[in-house]
Design an enzyme around this catalytic site. Structure first.
Site, mmCIF file in Angstrom:
data_model
loop_
_atom_site.group_PDB
_atom_site.id
_atom_site.type_symbol
_atom_site.label_atom_id
_atom_site.label_comp_id
_atom_site.label_asym_id
_atom_site.label_seq_id
_atom_site.Cartn_x
_atom_site.Cartn_y
_atom_site.Cartn_z
ATOM 1 N N GLU A 232 0.844 -1.121 0.091
ATOM 2 C CA GLU A 232 0.094 -0.091 0.079
ATOM 3 C C GLU A 232 0.985 1.186 0.044
ATOM 4 O OE1 GLU A 232 -2.487 -0.005 3.580
ATOM 5 O OE2 GLU A 232 -3.597 -1.671 2.636
ATOM 6 N N HIS A 270 5.186 18.217 7.534
ATOM 7 C CA HIS A 270 6.696 18.009 6.927
ATOM 8 C C HIS A 270 7.417 16.569 7.263
ATOM 9 C CE1 HIS A 270 6.174 21.634 5.499
ATOM 10 N NE2 HIS A 270 5.889 22.457 6.527
#
Lengths: 323, 398
Positions: A232, A270
């Site tokens: 995935e 981030h």
């Protein structure tokens, strides 16, 4: 042959008196798994609806039954502790089905499992693992099997043992996703390809056995002719597996990565992007796997046919019970 | 689960990590009042920041540096009176109803400091860079050597020496080192204690030297926290920080019904069991030239109520021109899902094409259930496999 579990594996269920534990203990028994007991603290001495003995602790269950595998259905707040209890009692294959265990718990559990080198963990948040048994009678979901070992929630009857496979071949299946595993099993079964062992490794960020450990077991297993791996988006496990396959694997591997069209933006800040690195997306993983000699399916509908091609076998379409 | 910047600042403050003075406000008057209080004991440079989870605030004009109370009034009126539009918001933007008003801080250096779980190393990892500021992902891409990673021990957490090494590697000097070490250790402890999945301070600034602080001071200017939803059973205080107005109402409604739903831009509604199969179903629709309208995982054990609610959510969108149901029954028995589909379709009423693909446990009975209902469900077609299903639904909306 198979990896990790077979017809001689003796299995207990931790959380056997819960709704899911009870339901799937019966399912595994019906498939022919040697279920030998269960554990629910405080209910030791009783029996479940199938007449299996219930114990207070994993250690007493192992001592009395000789169990060497465990299927865990304990609720998330206590599941991490249950994994460690099984390892401490010497259980060799610990399969944790429970979904929703906090990541911080799994970080500590994984670290502590290093003290138990004879135990392996499958999952958590996975459908389980199974080695198919021979079909004795019947068709479809009512077929009867023997000599197999199903530990988990997967539908047993879609699997095909090597001896029942029209092509005479069987493959290993490794998957991060539950129902997509069934898809791979089903697609290979209807083409006359059996499965040696199928392992759902689970979708959590911190988990037990991963692609590489299982690929190396399948590489060693004489009755595994190839491997279907299903990944995935997220993390870099598939890309690392690809690099491992390139140098270590002689058997053909077919892969599919789910989530090519999943929208970006579900990631975390981030730091998630930095830690995920460049191998995080489905496209990047497919690219790496392809470069490493893995046959990568564009479509999830090609899992079976792509494996057949990679094995170099002529598919033998079989009228499977549910088709 | 995400929280707001002002909440993240409060968490840092409780962990003794220095943050600039400031408060969250919900009205222009309160913003002015906070501004007056801040201006009274520091040089009057302040910031007004919209409190929304979406990024891109600065470029959208929703982070303002102001130098007077009048400018605060102006900035607060603008932010509370307009919708914020950025690449991370819906096209029509987000309403802003909370602002952070904080004192401005003089900056000598900006550092990036974060903690997240590194799934490859199976532990929590500090990520730091001497090049803090907004473009940190660009730094990571162009100069990966400028990003420092320090894995925490999975049980013991971060050791003093690790934090100290990091401080020196970041080029900190004098009293900055001890301040940074304290901040890093507190952040690591806070991360584990609150079951966070992300703790990010960007920037962590070093203030210029002053007479009182010849080495400057280390202060956290902006902070972001995400938490592990699975741990909320033991994180009562964190769970109370949840802001439902930040959530998509359809996603909330789906969650209440035990469904996992994400709205997308296409026109083919999807109802699937299992996250991996749901993603794959979207993938195969795209391969056949279609465009999924949503991701929807009904889970392993969907009830008729859940399936009905799923159809309601999918069909509530006018853009949906077709629906694909793809179920591989394991624990979930196909006949049960077939009955749920029929009942739900009758209750919700299907005007658009519906393609149903069922496989797995009790599929024979399920097919019989759907056949019997065919006359009452003229828009329904069944599919034999995944490929067939995707092709049929894409044809139906073409």
């Amino acid at each position: 042959m198979s990896i990790l579990v077979d017809g001689s594996t003796k299995v207990i269920c931790q959380g056997i008196t819960g709704a899911s534990g009870a339901f799937h203990t019966k399912g595994c028994l019906d498939y022919g798994t040697q279920m030998v007991g269960g554990v629910t603290p405080g209910k030791g001495g009783l029996q479940d609806a199938n007449g299996l003995p219930i114990f207070d602790t994993v250690q007493s269950a192992v001592d009395s039954t000789g169990a060497n595998a465990s299927m865990i259905f304990v609720p998330p707040p206590f599941a991490g502790d249950s994994i460690l209890e099984a390892a401490d009692a010497g259980v060799e294959v610990i399969c944790c089905i429970t979904e929703g265990i906090p990541v911080q718990d799994m970080i500590r559990v994984r670290a502590r499992l290093q003290g138990f080198p004879d135990s392996v963990l499958i999952g958590p948040n996975c459908p389980g693992l199974m080695t198919p048994g021979r079909k004795v009678s019947g068709e479809g979901s009512t077929a009867v099997f023997e000599g197999g070992c199903k530990i988990g929630i997967m539908p047993g009857y879609i699997h095909t043992a090597r001896c029942d496979a029209a092509t005479g071949k069987s493959v290993g299946v490794i998957s991060r996703s539950g129902t997509l595993t069934y898809e791979a099993v089903w697609q290979t079964s209807v083409l006359g390809i059996g499965q040696s062992t199928c392992v759902g490794i689970g979708g959590d960020p911190v988990r037990g056995l991963g692609f590489i450990e299982l690929l190396s077991l399948f590489e060693e297993d004489p009755e595994t002719d190839g491997v279907v791996m299903i990944g995935e988006i997220g993390g870099s496990d598939e890309a690392e597996a690809g690099r491992w396959i390139e140098t270590n694997m002689s058997k053909p591997v077919t892969a599919f990565i789910a989530g090519r069209t999943a929208p970006p933006g579900k990631r975390m800040g981030h730091a998630g992007a930095i830690i995920g690195g460049a191998d995080d997306t489905a496209e990047a993983k497919m690219e790496v796997l392809r470069a490493c000699g893995v046959s990568v399916c564009q479509s999830p509908a090609e899992l079976g046919s792509s494996m057949a091609t990679a094995l170099g076998v002529q598919p033998v379409p079989v009228a499977h019970g549910a088709s | 689960m995400k929280i707001h910047e002002y909440q993240a600042r409060e968490l840092l403050a409780t962990a003794n990590i220095p943050v600039p003075n400031g408060s969250m406000v919900t009205s222009v008057e309160d913003a002015v009042q906070v501004g007056e209080r801040l201006a009274a004991d520091s040089p009057p440079v302040m910031v007004v920041k919209a409190q929304v989870h979406a990024g891109g605030r600065g470029k959208a004009g929703f982070v303002k540096v102001v130098k007077s109370v009048d400018e605060i009034r102006e900035a607060a009126s603008f932010m509370l009176g307009n919708r914020m539009v950025s690449p991370q918001t819906p096209p029509d933007g987000l309403a802003v109803d909370r602002l952070l008003v904080a004192e401005g801080v003089d900056i000598d250096r900006e550092i990036y400091l974060a903690i997240t779980t590194d799934r490859t190393r199976r532990t929590n990892t500090l990520i730091a860079s001497a090049e803090g500021g907004v473009e940190i992902e660009q730094v990571a891409e162009e100069r990966p050597e400028a990003i420092l990673k320090v894995p925490m021990h999975p049980i013991d957490g971060l050791s003093d020496y690790q934090a100290r090494d990091l401080a020196f590697e970041l080029g900190l000097q004098g009293k900055q080192v001890r301040q940074f070490v304290s901040i890093a250790l507190q952040l690591a402890d806070l991360f584990v204690r609150t079951d966070a999945s992300l703790a990010e301070i960007n920037p962590l600034v070093i203030t210029p030297a002053t007479e009182a602080h010849p080495d400057g001071q280390v202060v956290a200017i902006d902070a972001k926290f995400n938490f592990d939803d699975n741990a909320m059973f033991r994180q009562q205080a964190i769970a109370e920080l949840f802001d439902p107005t930040e959530e998509d109402p359809d996603e909330m409604r789906a969650r209440d019904a035990g469904l996992s739903f994400v709205a997308l831009d296409g026109n083919i509604g999807c109802l699937v069991n299992g996250a991996g199969l749901a993603m794959s179903t979207m993938d195969i629709i795209k391969l056949h030239g279609g465009d999924p309208a949503n991701f929807l995982d009904v889970g392993g054990d969907a009830s008729q109520e859940a399936v009905t609610e799923a159809f309601r959510i999918i069909l509530a969108e006018d853009k949906v021109k077709g629906v694909l149901v793809n179920i591989f029954g394991g624990i979930m028995q196909c006949d049960r899902i077939a009955r749920a589909i029929v009942a739900a379709a009758e209750e919700v009423g299907f005007q658009v094409p519906l393609v149903v693909r069922l496989e797995g446990t009790n599929v024979e009975e399920a097919r019989a259930v759907l056949e019997q209902a065919e006359a009452r469900m003229p828009t329904m077609r069944t599919a034999t496999d995944l490929d067939d299903a995707a092709r049929k639904v894409c044809e139906s909306v073409a």
